[in-house]
Design an enzyme around this catalytic site. Structure first.
Site, mmCIF file in Angstrom:
data_model
loop_
_atom_site.group_PDB
_atom_site.id
_atom_site.type_symbol
_atom_site.label_atom_id
_atom_site.label_comp_id
_atom_site.label_asym_id
_atom_site.label_seq_id
_atom_site.Cartn_x
_atom_site.Cartn_y
_atom_site.Cartn_z
ATOM 1 N N SER A 136 -11.081 -1.223 1.903
ATOM 2 C CA SER A 136 -10.508 -1.372 3.252
ATOM 3 C C SER A 136 -10.270 0.012 3.818
ATOM 4 C CB SER A 136 -9.165 -2.085 3.194
ATOM 5 O OG SER A 136 -9.317 -3.370 2.696
ATOM 6 N N GLU A 155 -6.326 3.920 5.412
ATOM 7 C CA GLU A 155 -5.800 3.850 4.037
ATOM 8 C C GLU A 155 -6.119 5.116 3.243
ATOM 9 O OE1 GLU A 155 -6.949 0.901 1.160
ATOM 10 O OE2 GLU A 155 -5.828 -0.659 2.160
ATOM 11 N N ARG A 167 0.828 -1.227 0.000
ATOM 12 C CA ARG A 167 0.000 0.000 0.000
ATOM 13 C C ARG A 167 0.858 1.271 0.000
ATOM 14 N NH1 ARG A 167 -3.094 -3.606 -0.943
ATOM 15 N NH2 ARG A 167 -5.198 -3.872 -0.088
HETATM 16 N N1 EPU Z 1 -11.661 -11.142 9.273
HETATM 17 C C1 EPU Z 1 -12.492 -11.238 10.369
HETATM 18 N N2 EPU Z 1 -13.567 -10.405 10.435
HETATM 19 C C2 EPU Z 1 -13.855 -9.518 9.467
HETATM 20 C C3 EPU Z 1 -12.997 -9.385 8.354
HETATM 21 C C4 EPU Z 1 -11.892 -10.220 8.272
HETATM 22 O O1 EPU Z 1 -12.263 -12.049 11.261
HETATM 23 O O2 EPU Z 1 -14.855 -8.805 9.608
HETATM 24 C C5 EPU Z 1 -10.497 -12.043 9.150
HETATM 25 C C6 EPU Z 1 -10.719 -13.066 8.032
HETATM 26 O O3 EPU Z 1 -11.419 -14.184 8.490
HETATM 27 C C7 EPU Z 1 -9.308 -13.411 7.637
HETATM 28 C C8 EPU Z 1 -8.563 -12.100 7.846
HETATM 29 O O4 EPU Z 1 -9.351 -11.318 8.734
HETATM 30 O O5 EPU Z 1 -8.771 -14.374 8.499
HETATM 31 C C9 EPU Z 1 -8.262 -11.366 6.571
HETATM 32 O O6 EPU Z 1 -9.476 -11.028 5.912
HETATM 33 P P1 EPU Z 1 -9.609 -10.974 4.298
HETATM 34 O O7 EPU Z 1 -9.036 -12.221 3.696
HETATM 35 O O8 EPU Z 1 -10.999 -10.613 3.971
HETATM 36 O O9 EPU Z 1 -8.621 -9.841 3.836
HETATM 37 P P2 EPU Z 1 -8.242 -8.444 4.495
HETATM 38 O O10 EPU Z 1 -6.890 -8.560 5.104
HETATM 39 O O11 EPU Z 1 -9.349 -7.986 5.366
HETATM 40 C C10 EPU Z 1 -6.976 -7.509 2.406
HETATM 41 C C11 EPU Z 1 -6.927 -6.220 1.643
HETATM 42 C C12 EPU Z 1 -8.101 -6.115 0.696
HETATM 43 C C13 EPU Z 1 -8.021 -7.281 -0.280
HETATM 44 C C14 EPU Z 1 -8.033 -8.591 0.511
HETATM 45 C C15 EPU Z 1 -7.779 -9.768 -0.391
HETATM 46 C C16 EPU Z 1 -5.799 -4.594 3.061
HETATM 47 C C17 EPU Z 1 -5.950 -3.445 3.993
HETATM 48 N N3 EPU Z 1 -6.933 -5.114 2.585
HETATM 49 O O12 EPU Z 1 -8.158 -7.497 3.208
HETATM 50 O O13 EPU Z 1 -7.972 -4.900 -0.027
HETATM 51 O O14 EPU Z 1 -9.094 -7.260 -1.199
HETATM 52 O O15 EPU Z 1 -6.971 -8.599 1.503
HETATM 53 O O16 EPU Z 1 -6.449 -9.751 -0.807
HETATM 54 O O17 EPU Z 1 -4.679 -5.023 2.782
HETATM 55 C C18 EPU Z 1 -8.641 -2.621 -0.148
HETATM 56 O O18 EPU Z 1 -7.460 -2.323 0.062
HETATM 57 O O19 EPU Z 1 -9.517 -1.749 -0.326
HETATM 58 C C19 EPU Z 1 -9.036 -4.033 -0.148
HETATM 59 C C20 EPU Z 1 -10.302 -4.415 -0.243
#
Ligand code: EPU
Length: 344
Positions: free
Chosen positions: A233, A329, A164
């Site tokens: 995010s 972000e 990012r």
């Molecule tokens: N989780 C929870 N509760 C929630 C949301 C997530 O427990 O409400 C847990 C999930 O179960 C999982 C972990 O958190 O174990 C990660 O969640 P997820 O795989 O949905 O990905 P993220 O880390 O929340 C990141 C990026 C997203 C991207 C996804 C997929 C960042 C800040 N966000 O989200 O990017 O689409 O991975 O690669 O790095 C964005 O930047 O706008 C964005 C959507």
């Protein structure tokens, strides 16, 4: 090129914040851009570059020239056995470009399907999803350097891409991105190592199917900004030292974590927010989405003030529970069109 005054930016920012720009211009070429910058200089106005508006927080009144980037076009440049280089106008819609690349048998960007925003903003925070970051497929970025008043091309190695982050994030007042040049693969190399992507893709190992599955996953987890205004995010996933992680994990053994280089660990901000009780919770008109706690939603006619109250409350509660600071972000702007710190 036509400069307008008192323009409502609500349709141009995906959080749907009410924001009136004292001056606004939509530009379609590098010549328009130069003319607009000259106008701002003559009128002593700050400049705010508006792209897809999917990563910004705007105040209700902005006294500045808002330059809305609308340079279109996709141009084939060189090719070799493995790669095809294409130059894309900053105003091209990101998702349409990803679809175009897949339809033209050019590979690499499929994991980044359906990310909101325009091509010109993609290098700024090095957009990433499902195990791919756009910087991996960027050859160079074409910019107008406002400091030296020249057009130039910055090679990907000099963009300092990381999670990012890029030089464009550090120097937002200096560079205006006009085009992005991508080096895409001519043979598909599917990246399936993120979460359950491999299962979702199953036996149909094609770029088209990978793209379709990414679209499907995003549609099920993430709110459509047209229905629930949001900026994706809202916080970055925090990266902490292994030492700090070792302490926290004793108390929270289920904490999702991803090892990083240099003895660091990335945590899931969504999980932290969820555990802090914010999943599906709102404060006034603003809340954290019920299917993905990392996404802040403007449920009605919130102002920047309301948005800030909610995300500060989330930061506070996560800090109280985990002793971890979450960093937003999106970029926050002040009434003069300048970037301001989230801390004030
Ligand atoms: N989780 C929870 N509760 C929630 C949301 C997530 O427990 O409400 C847990 C999930 O179960 C999982 C972990 O958190 O174990 C990660 O969640 P997820 O795989 O949905 O990905 P993220 O880390 O929340 C990141 C990026 C997203 C991207 C996804 C997929 C960042 C800040 N966000 O989200 O990017 O689409 O991975 O690669 O790095 C964005 O930047 O706008 C964005 C959507």
């Amino acid at each position: 090129m036509q400069i307008q005054t008192q323009v409502q930016l609500k349709p141009f920012n995906t959080l749907s914040l009410d924001a009136t720009a004292s001056h606004y211009v939509r530009i379609h070429s590098v010549e328009d851009l130069e003319a607009a910058l000259q106008f701002a200089q003559d009128e002593n106005l700050n400049v705010l570059i508006l792209s897809g508006g999917s990563n910004m927080l705007l105040p209700e009144q902005i006294h500045a020239l808002v330059i809305h980037m609308d340079i279109q076009g996709i141009e084939y440049l060189s090719e070799d056995e493995m790669t095809q280089t294409v130059r894309v106008g900053a105003g091209q819609v990101w998702h349409d470009f990803v679809l175009w690349s897949t339809a033209h048998q050019l590979f690499g960007l499929q994991n980044l399907a359906l990310i909101p925003g325009l091509v010109g903003a993609s290098p700024v925070q090095n957009i990433g999803a499902y195990g791919v970051e756009v910087g991996e497929f960027i050859d160079s970025v074409q910019v107008y350097d406002r400091e030296n008043k020249v057009h130039c091309s910055i090679a990907a190695v000099d963009c300092d891409f990381s999670y990012r982050h890029s030089i464009f994030k550090d120097r937002p007042e200096r560079f205006v991105i006009t085009h992005v040049t991508f080096k895409l693969l001519r043979q598909a190399e599917l990246k399936l190592n993120y979460g359950d992507l491999k299962n979702a893709v199953g036996d149909e190992l094609t770029a088209e199917n990978l793209q379709q599955q990414v679209i499907h996953i995003r549609q099920t987890k993430l709110p459509d900004p047209k229905q629930y205004p949001n900026v994706g995010s809202f916080f970055k996933n925090p990266v902490i030292s292994q030492q700090v992680f070792d302490q926290i994990v004793v108390q929270f053994p289920n904490l999702p974590h991803y090892p990083q280089p240099y003895n660091e660990v990335k945590l899931a901000a969504g999980w932290l927010i969820d555990q802090a009780g914010w999943k599906g919770k709102t404060l006034g008109m603003v809340g954290m989405f019920h299917k993905q706690a990392l996404v802040l939603v403007n449920y009605e006619h919130a102002t920047l003030h309301d948005v800030r109250a909610t995300y500060k409350a989330v930061q506070h509660d996560v800090f109280e529970k985990f002793n971890i600071v979450l960093h937003p972000e999106p970029v926050l702007f002040d009434e003069n069109g300048l970037i301001r710190s989230h801390q004030d």
